[in-house]
Design a protein around this motif. Sequence first.
Motif, PDB file in Angstrom:
ATOM      1  N   GLY A 187       6.045 -14.443  24.462  1.00  7.96           N
ATOM      2  CA  GLY A 187       5.466 -14.357  23.126  1.00  7.96           C
ATOM      3  C   GLY A 187       3.974 -14.087  23.115  1.00  7.96           C
ATOM      4  N   ARG A 188       3.394 -13.818  24.282  1.00  4.95           N
ATOM      5  CA  ARG A 188       1.948 -13.570  24.349  1.00  4.95           C
ATOM      6  C   ARG A 188       1.617 -12.087  24.458  1.00  4.95           C
ATOM      7  N   ARG A 189       2.576 -11.293  24.890  1.00  9.85           N
ATOM      8  CA  ARG A 189       2.301  -9.886  25.161  1.00  9.85           C
ATOM      9  C   ARG A 189       3.213  -8.986  24.348  1.00  9.85           C
ATOM     10  N   LEU A 190       2.702  -7.796  24.075  1.00  7.54           N
ATOM     11  CA  LEU A 190       3.440  -6.768  23.348  1.00  7.54           C
ATOM     12  C   LEU A 190       3.340  -5.456  24.103  1.00  7.54           C
ATOM     13  N   THR A 191       4.457  -4.695  24.157  1.00  7.32           N
ATOM     14  CA  THR A 191       4.347  -3.306  24.579  1.00  7.32           C
ATOM     15  C   THR A 191       4.037  -2.460  23.356  1.00  7.32           C
ATOM     16  N   VAL A 192       3.120  -1.532  23.524  1.00  5.39           N
ATOM     17  CA  VAL A 192       2.693  -0.636  22.455  1.00  5.39           C
ATOM     18  C   VAL A 192       2.722   0.781  22.999  1.00  5.39           C
ATOM     19  N   VAL A 193       3.426   1.679  22.307  1.00  5.69           N
ATOM     20  CA  VAL A 193       3.454   3.063  22.743  1.00  5.69           C
ATOM     21  C   VAL A 193       2.356   3.826  22.018  1.00  5.69           C
ATOM     22  N   ALA A 194       1.599   4.602  22.788  1.00  8.13           N
ATOM     23  CA  ALA A 194       0.539   5.458  22.249  1.00  8.13           C
ATOM     24  C   ALA A 194       1.027   6.894  22.300  1.00  8.13           C
ATOM     25  N   PHE A 195       1.199   7.493  21.113  1.00  2.73           N
ATOM     26  CA  PHE A 195       1.709   8.863  21.026  1.00  2.73           C
ATOM     27  C   PHE A 195       0.552   9.853  21.103  1.00  2.73           C
ATOM     28  N   HIS A 196       0.531  10.640  22.165  1.00  6.09           N
ATOM     29  CA  HIS A 196      -0.454  11.721  22.301  1.00  6.09           C
ATOM     30  C   HIS A 196       0.142  13.053  21.862  1.00  6.09           C
ATOM     31  N   ALA A 197       1.449  13.207  22.060  1.00  5.53           N
ATOM     32  CA  ALA A 197       2.181  14.417  21.672  1.00  5.53           C
ATOM     33  C   ALA A 197       3.659  14.097  21.818  1.00  5.53           C
TER      34      ALA A 197
ATOM     35  N   PRO B 120       3.925  -0.775  17.994  1.00  3.60           N
ATOM     36  CA  PRO B 120       4.428  -1.844  18.869  1.00  3.60           C
ATOM     37  C   PRO B 120       5.937  -1.726  19.020  1.00  3.60           C
ATOM     38  N   VAL B 121       6.433  -2.035  20.215  1.00  3.53           N
ATOM     39  CA  VAL B 121       7.861  -1.852  20.486  1.00  3.53           C
ATOM     40  C   VAL B 121       8.566  -3.178  20.756  1.00  3.53           C
ATOM     41  N   ALA B 122       8.079  -3.978  21.702  1.00  2.00           N
ATOM     42  CA  ALA B 122       8.825  -5.186  22.075  1.00  2.00           C
ATOM     43  C   ALA B 122       7.874  -6.293  22.521  1.00  2.00           C
ATOM     44  N   TRP B 123       8.234  -7.529  22.168  1.00  2.00           N
ATOM     45  CA  TRP B 123       7.515  -8.723  22.613  1.00  2.00           C
ATOM     46  C   TRP B 123       8.011  -9.126  24.001  1.00  2.00           C
ATOM     47  N   ALA B 124       7.085  -9.605  24.842  1.00  2.00           N
ATOM     48  CA  ALA B 124       7.474 -10.210  26.110  1.00  2.00           C
ATOM     49  C   ALA B 124       8.117 -11.573  25.833  1.00  2.00           C
ATOM     50  N   PRO B 125       8.960 -12.070  26.734  1.00  2.00           N
ATOM     51  CA  PRO B 125       9.613 -13.367  26.503  1.00  2.00           C
ATOM     52  C   PRO B 125       8.648 -14.523  26.279  1.00  2.00           C
TER      53      PRO B 125
ATOM     54  N   ARG C  93       0.864  -1.181   0.000  1.00  2.00           N
ATOM     55  CA  ARG C  93       0.000   0.000   0.000  1.00  2.00           C
ATOM     56  C   ARG C  93       0.901   1.231   0.000  1.00  2.00           C
ATOM     57  N   GLU C  94       1.175   1.760  -1.185  1.00  2.00           N
ATOM     58  CA  GLU C  94       2.098   2.882  -1.297  1.00  2.00           C
ATOM     59  C   GLU C  94       1.504   4.197  -0.797  1.00  2.00           C
ATOM     60  N   ASP C  95       0.250   4.155  -0.332  1.00  2.00           N
ATOM     61  CA  ASP C  95      -0.359   5.325   0.287  1.00  2.00           C
ATOM     62  C   ASP C  95      -0.427   5.175   1.806  1.00  2.00           C
ATOM     63  N   VAL C  96       0.249   4.143   2.341  1.00  2.00           N
ATOM     64  CA  VAL C  96       0.220   3.853   3.767  1.00  2.00           C
ATOM     65  C   VAL C  96       1.643   3.884   4.313  1.00  2.00           C
ATOM     66  N   ARG C  97       1.797   4.416   5.503  1.00  2.00           N
ATOM     67  CA  ARG C  97       3.091   4.408   6.196  1.00  2.00           C
ATOM     68  C   ARG C  97       3.052   3.319   7.264  1.00  2.00           C
ATOM     69  N   TYR C  98       3.990   2.367   7.163  1.00  2.00           N
ATOM     70  CA  TYR C  98       4.113   1.303   8.147  1.00  2.00           C
ATOM     71  C   TYR C  98       5.286   1.605   9.071  1.00  2.00           C
ATOM     72  N   GLU C  99       5.184   1.135  10.313  1.00  2.00           N
ATOM     73  CA  GLU C  99       6.232   1.366  11.298  1.00  2.00           C
ATOM     74  C   GLU C  99       6.441   0.101  12.114  1.00  2.00           C
ATOM     75  N   MET C 100       7.622  -0.016  12.703  1.00  2.00           N
ATOM     76  CA  MET C 100       7.909  -1.145  13.582  1.00  2.00           C
ATOM     77  C   MET C 100       9.040  -0.758  14.521  1.00  2.00           C
ATOM     78  N   GLY C 101       9.271  -1.594  15.542  1.00  2.00           N
ATOM     79  CA  GLY C 101      10.374  -1.382  16.453  1.00  2.00           C
ATOM     80  C   GLY C 101      11.515  -2.333  16.153  1.00  2.00           C
ATOM     81  N   ALA C 102      12.641  -2.148  16.865  1.00  2.00           N
ATOM     82  CA  ALA C 102      13.794  -3.018  16.659  1.00  2.00           C
ATOM     83  C   ALA C 102      13.498  -4.448  17.075  1.00  2.00           C
ATOM     84  N   GLY C 103      12.523  -4.644  17.954  1.00  2.00           N
ATOM     85  CA  GLY C 103      12.133  -5.988  18.387  1.00  2.00           C
ATOM     86  C   GLY C 103      10.883  -6.467  17.690  1.00  2.00           C
ATOM     87  N   ALA C 104      10.809  -6.315  16.377  1.00  2.00           N
ATOM     88  CA  ALA C 104       9.592  -6.649  15.639  1.00  2.00           C
ATOM     89  C   ALA C 104       9.279  -8.138  15.646  1.00  2.00           C
ATOM     90  N   PHE C 105      10.311  -9.004  15.691  1.00  2.00           N
ATOM     91  CA  PHE C 105      10.093 -10.445  15.661  1.00  2.00           C
ATOM     92  C   PHE C 105       9.645 -10.955  17.031  1.00  2.00           C
TER      93      PHE C 105
END
Length: 618
Positions: free
Chosen positions: A178-188, A171-176, A116-128
């Motif tokens: 593999g069931r949980r993810l940290t996700v940062v919500a940007f308000h400002a 999303p930033v990092a997977w828990a060890p 989707r060349e009209d969409v911006r995708y993002e990921m963290g260093a711990g994407a896997f």
Amino acid sequence: MSVTGRERAEATTGRYAFEQFFAVRRHQPGALAFSPDGRHVYVSTDISGQFNLWRIPVEGGWPDQLTLFEDRTVRMAAAHPQSDRIVFLADRDGNEFWQLFELDVRGGWPRQLTSREDVRYEMGAGAFSPDGRRIAYAGNQRTPTEVDVFVRELPDGEPRLVLSTGEYLVPVAWAPDGRRLTVVAFHANTDQDVYVLDLTDGSHRNVTPHEGEAVHFPERWLPDGSGFLVVSNRDREFSGLAIVRPDRPGVLEWIYTPEWDVENVELAPDGQVALVSVNEGGISRLRLVEVPSGRVVTEPPVPEGVLASVRFSPDGSHAALLLATPRRAAELYTLRLADGRVTRITSSMLGGIPEEALAAPELVTFPTFDGRQIPAWLYRPRGASPGAPAPVALSIHGGPEAQERPAYHPLYQYLLHRGIGILAPNIRGSTGYGISYQRLIHRDWGGGELRDIEAAARYLQSLPWVDRRRLAIFGGSFGGFATLSAVTRLPQYWAAAVDIVGPSNLVTFVRSVPPTWQRFMKRWVGDPDEDREMLLERSPITYVDQVRAPLLVIQGQNDPRVVKAESDQMVERLRALGRPVDYVVFEDEGHGFTRRANLQRAYRLTADFLERHLLPGR
């Protein structure tokens, strides 16, 4: 190959040519990763003339090129935990619509996972995920103004929407487990929360609830999964390092709280120590910190400069560091933890200029209108004296919530070599000096910071080695806006100015930013309807008839942040008034320059323009 007259003259007089200062390799900080066996480091660098992925042995040696893009820029990368696969983000011609790719680094061709060349995708260093079967990433494909979280099974699974709250989520990092993810919500820029997403039932919980504004950025999880590191400034002026435990939402267990900002954090795989860099007045200080006690174990002997990124190898034996100094462009170093040995494994300086021929800045301060002292980096050209005063160019950094730091800048070094000084201030709104100072820019663009710029001009005029009649100003992005503000509203100070991708009209700027930014603009700059009069009163376009100095405007055709219309309207008005303005548009660039050839051309234009107006007769 022909030799120009200038090059012949420089060879005869012992001067260095412009191209020598720009003969450097650049790196993308977000694309730093180790191979799973720890024997190689992956990095995005522009050795080929464009940012591509390369693989370098951890002890140094010949690099292997992994991608061959000519029109795309590799921005961010994450390595598979067990195999020789890597996922990365790349965009085309600087348009910032980042797409997701997968690559087997043993050979083959990048496989595009999103199209989707009209969409911006993002990921963290711990994407896997820990087992390497899934990746987590974000994108605004559901609706342009909101960024959701997706999980995808590799190699051929369909993306699954796992979190959508109507916010800007990454999303930033997977828990060890593999069931949980940290996700940062940007308000400002100065306000974020961290959610913990449970992928087994789809529930999520805000684990950093707070009053007012506070920075919360999650780092890696502890190995036992009981919590994760977070960089936060809650109830503090500067950002420190803490642990957040999902079963104790809202509680920060502080580990390390220096009186400067913690800027880079990397937790060792065993969770016992973390590499922490602290921004002390613009200089990075790297420390090995014990977790959770916060005791500083050691300070690795890295060069004094600016640390852009740090990564641990999977076994924790090495760390990779991307670091620049005032006299050397960013280089990749490896740190061996066993004995503290630091090895430089890249060679970014290709111009043959000895380091002793390059200038290091002096940290100075000058007073401004409200009693504050504005920090700045002052570069004095050799030979400048009261008897031979020199011109000086005032350089305003972008952001505005960013920081001028003592890292190699080829344009500065070239101008200094030609006899032009540089003052690079950190005016209000800059990061690194506490959250109160940073917030001063909010809803005050074209306000207090313009008075700081006037204070900078007056400070320069007070220096006995500065020619007060030969001052220039230049900058990119917000620095371009500040440049336009200065030449339109403080016209008496400038002999020349260069604006690179700077907004000229705050009303049209706020309306034209990327859709995902729109939620931030009222708090950051202003509302184009409710605050229209204030925004027009602060806009350079309103004062265009006051411009006296010749102006160079440089713009990227594909810029999504400051669209080309911002430069067009300023140039059209100046030309209608008969004022001197040069205008150059780069058809294959966006907000800045990804191609080395374009970067050189843009700065060659800038340097020639400033020399023509500050060094007449040379």
